[in-house]
Design a protein around this motif. Structure first.
Motif, short mmCIF file in Angstrom:
data_model
loop_
_atom_site.label_atom_id
_atom_site.label_comp_id
_atom_site.label_asym_id
_atom_site.label_seq_id
_atom_site.Cartn_x
_atom_site.Cartn_y
_atom_site.Cartn_z
N PRO A 50 -70.90 9.51 -17.98
CA PRO A 50 -69.77 10.35 -17.87
C PRO A 50 -69.90 11.39 -19.49
O PRO A 50 -70.27 11.02 -20.00
CB PRO A 50 -68.69 9.53 -17.72
N GLN B 177 -84.87 11.57 -4.46
CA GLN B 177 -83.22 11.53 -4.60
C GLN B 177 -82.68 12.67 -3.41
O GLN B 177 -81.26 11.71 -3.02
CB GLN B 177 -83.76 12.39 -6.04
N ARG C 299 -76.07 9.64 1.09
CA ARG C 299 -75.07 9.03 1.02
C ARG C 299 -73.57 10.16 1.30
O ARG C 299 -72.78 9.53 1.41
CB ARG C 299 -74.75 8.78 -0.90
N ARG D 107 -74.75 13.30 -9.13
CA ARG D 107 -74.87 12.52 -10.72
C ARG D 107 -75.03 10.84 -10.67
O ARG D 107 -75.83 10.68 -11.97
CB ARG D 107 -73.44 12.60 -11.37
N LYS D 108 -74.73 9.98 -9.64
CA LYS D 108 -74.97 8.71 -9.60
C LYS D 108 -76.21 8.72 -9.47
O LYS D 108 -77.05 7.80 -10.89
CB LYS D 108 -73.40 8.15 -8.56
N ILE D 109 -76.79 9.38 -8.69
CA ILE D 109 -78.56 9.38 -8.09
C ILE D 109 -79.21 9.42 -9.32
O ILE D 109 -80.30 8.51 -9.79
CB ILE D 109 -78.42 10.01 -7.41
N ARG D 110 -78.65 10.98 -10.22
CA ARG D 110 -79.66 11.04 -11.09
C ARG D 110 -79.26 10.29 -12.11
O ARG D 110 -79.66 10.73 -13.44
CB ARG D 110 -79.50 12.52 -11.80
N ALA D 111 -77.94 9.11 -12.25
CA ALA D 111 -77.54 8.53 -13.27
C ALA D 111 -77.35 9.47 -15.17
O ALA D 111 -77.78 8.76 -16.27
CB ALA D 111 -79.52 7.33 -14.02
N ASN E 149 -74.75 17.72 -15.93
CA ASN E 149 -74.97 18.22 -15.18
C ASN E 149 -76.57 18.13 -15.70
O ASN E 149 -77.00 19.38 -16.47
CB ASN E 149 -74.82 19.28 -13.60
N GLY F 26 -70.95 14.61 -7.96
CA GLY F 26 -70.22 13.36 -7.74
C GLY F 26 -71.64 12.23 -7.73
O GLY F 26 -71.78 11.23 -8.39
N VAL F 27 -71.69 12.29 -6.14
CA VAL F 27 -72.73 11.33 -5.74
C VAL F 27 -74.64 11.94 -6.74
O VAL F 27 -74.80 10.79 -6.97
CB VAL F 27 -72.88 11.72 -4.64
#
Lengths: 408, 236
Positions: free
Chosen positions: A259, A90, A97, A252-256, A263, A249-250
């Motif tokens: 929305p 991660q 990114r 959160r996406k990595i950790r899926a 966190n 933001g990034v």
């Protein structure tokens, strides 16, 4: 109405009266002395803590975020228990990114490892990280160097140790180039960090008792079954909030993280130190304020008492002065000055006591007694004198001259 | 016009259970440069009269004019100013500040008058020299004899050039020899043009004055001129 003559005569009389009753005056000022000692030492300690805080902050790096499974100093640690571990992968992905970050550094650590050299050993935290750690930590080794890209990628058995580790293991020897054992594995010391000191039990953040080895090496020998930390330093000129928003933001996406959900990781900054500091300072402040107020109150009552005695003792003198033309305000002023002078002397005595004490504090917690505190405490002393002297002084001022002259 | 004009002055003290009439209708005029002794047994009201004359106390009723000014109209600060500038007190017990030098004791009235320090010192030194203590200026009262202490007190009374000198039993705490010296000093002061009012119960002290007022029960019992006042010479 009050002239300079009144003033100088007032001071003169006060000094004569105090000199005539040295012991009594000193005992009377005890409360003031204690109050001044407390207030000055308190300010000195707070100042020292502030300096230590600044040092700790600079050791943490100013615009660095610490992504962790845990929230530092959050009261809700149980929430974090169920979070998924943060992994090295991660961290790698985040590094690739993020556009606004200058460095994204994975740090994996293991507590209470044994560092050994010859027959000496100490325990401390072991960290695995990458060369960019130098950027996020803002600290360069005092001796030697940090490990380089090559040593990092190859997972070489090299280490940089904290100042206390070096002191304990090597005493007078030069640690650079020596081989130490960390939990049984051999590492060559290539650098020693400068001393940081710890701040209010934040030794866990101080590098003094820690050792750093390449991340690859750490993973190979000590495993990966633990959550890592990611230190993120923003590029110069990047708005802190923008950088933080991108990072969250990034990640959160990595950790899926879906929305709308919280966190599932903590974003920590050095601000927590500030909170610890504020907490400690306000505790010291409240306790100090209570002690100071109490001792000043006691001191003030003592001064009032002694001033009543002084007025009574000098009834005939007051009568004489009135016969010679002293007005009520001259007499009032005379006794107020006397009370203020006694308290001022108490304040000076307090400073004389707290000055050497502040030098002792300086040994433990680098600090100095601020000038404004000296001025403040003398002003408070004088104010206490004026307040507690006012009733006795009024008693003196409104004496009937005939009765005062007749008093034996 | 009389320097001191006292008319029908009554002074009553409320002692709780009863009213004490210390002065019950006293009328006197005293001119500038008179030397007056006020006599009377204890309880006659002479001390009260002295306090009224000295502006330490104000009459319950009646008129007291000092230098043409109605003292009854004055407030506390104005009374203090009159005591400071117009009246020089000499007390039986000297009333010197024990921890101050003779010089500082003499400077006191000038301090309250707001005289600048160098002038204060000069005038105090002169006053002490005039009473014969030029060599004792830096001594404290306990380093001086009784007669010397009373001289310091006289110097203090004189230093601000008052209109009257008011002496309350000035020889009461002195031996007779020293007392005579002080009375001689008073005679000299009178000869120099000062106005003196002396309160005493001793006949031979009163006879130094040129006029004797006798009080009895708060009233003036007699007011006579002394034909041949005692002088230093006549006692030798």
């Amino acid at each position: 109405m009050l002239s300079l003559h009144d003033y100088s005569e007032g001071v003169r009389i006060a000094l004569i009266a105090i000199r005539a009753n040295k012991m009594r005056s000193v005992l009377t000022t005890l409360g003031i002395v204690i109050g001044v000692v407390v207030v000055t030492l308190m300010a000195t300690v707070i100042e020292g803590l502030g300096a230590a805080l600044d040092k700790s902050i600079s050791s943490l790096g100013t615009d660095v975020y610490y992504i962790s499974k845990w929230d530092w100093f959050s009261g809700e640690w149980w929430k974090a228990r169920n979070r998924k571990d943060i992994t090295v992968e991660q961290a790698e992905e985040l590094r690739e990114r993020l556009l606004l970050a200058e460095a994204v550094v994975p740090v994996v650590n293991s507590w209470q490892r044994t560092f050994k050299y010859k027959n000496r050993s100490v325990k401390g935290n072991l960290n695995g990280t990458v060369p960019e750690y130098e950027i996020t930590s803002g600290v360069v080794p005092e001796e030697g160097r940090f490990f380089n890209e090559y040593e990092s990628n190859a997972g070489r058995p090299v280490c940089i140790i904290g100042h206390d580790v070096a002191d304990n293991l090597f005493e007078r020897e030069d640690p650079i180039g020596k081989t130490i054992k960390i939990s049984g594995y051999s590492y060559r010391v290539i650098g020693v960090f400068e001393k940081e000191g710890d701040f209010l039990g934040t030794a866990m953040f101080s590098k003094d008792t820690q050792a750093f080895i390449p991340l690859e090496n750490f993973l190979k020998l000590f495993g990966t079954n633990r959550s890592i930390d990611i230190h993120v330093k923003m590029r110069d000129g990047v708005d802190k909030e923008d950088g933080k928003a991108e990072m969250i933001g990034v990640f959160r996406k990595i950790r899926a993280v879906p929305p709308g959900e919280e966190n599932d990781f903590g974003i920590n900054t050095q601000d927590f130190l500030k909170q610890v500091f504020d907490g400690v300072v306000s505790t010291i402040g409240v306790v100090g304020f209570l002690i100071t107020s109490l001792s000043l109150l006691v001191g003030g009552v003592g001064i009032m008492n002694i001033m009543f005695v002084s007025v009574k003792e000098r009834t005939k003198e007051i009568g004489t002065r009135k016969a010679l033309g002293a007005t009520r305000s001259s007499i009032l002023f005379q006794f107020l000055i006397e009370a203020a002078t006694i308290c001022m002397l108490g304040g000076l005595l307090g400073l004389a006591i707290s000055w050497p004490l502040s030098l002792i504090i300086d040994e433990v917690l680098p600090s100095s007694m601020p000038l404004w505190v000296v001025i403040l405490s003398l002003s408070i002393s004088v104010a206490v004198g004026l307040i507690s002297g006012i009733i006795p002084a009024f008693t003196a001022a409104k004496m009937n001259p005939v009765d005062a002259l007749r008093y034996e | 016009m009389a320097l001191i004009h006292i008319k029908d002055v009554v002074k009553t003290y409320d002692m709780g259970a009863e009213l004490v009439h210390a002065l019950s209708g006293v009328t006197i005029d005293i001119q500038a440069n008179e030397y007056v002794a006020i006599m009377g047994p204890s309880g006659s009201g002479k001390s009260t009269l002295m306090n009224v004359i000295g502006c330490l106390d104000t009459p319950t009723s009646g008129l007291y004019e000092f230098g043409g000014e109605n003292v009854g109209d004055l407030d506390d600060n104005q009374l203090a100013e009159i005591r400071n500038r117009k009246i020089g007190f000499v007390f039986q017990t000297f009333n010197l500040l024990p921890r101050s030098t003779a010089l500082h004791n003499v400077e006191l009235p000038l301090i309250y008058a707001g005289v600048p320090s160098h002038e204060r010192r000069e005038r105090a030194e002169k006053a002490l020299t005039d009473v014969g203590l030029g060599d004792r200026m830096l001594h404290k009262p306990n380093e001086l004899s009784g007669g010397q202490r009373q001289r310091v007190a006289v110097a203090r009374a004189l230093v601000n050039n008052p209109s009257i000198i008011l002496a309350d039993e000035p020889t009461g705490n002195l031996d007779s020899r020293t007392g005579v010296e002080i009375m001689q000093l008073f005679s000299e002061l009178h000869a120099q043009g000062n106005t003196l009012i002396l309160v005493t119960h001793e006949e031979e002290i009163a006879e130094h004055a040129h006029r004797i007022l006798r009080l009895f029960d708060g009233k003036v019992a007699s007011d006579e001129v002394v034909a041949n006042p005692l002088t230093y010479a006549s006692q030798m």
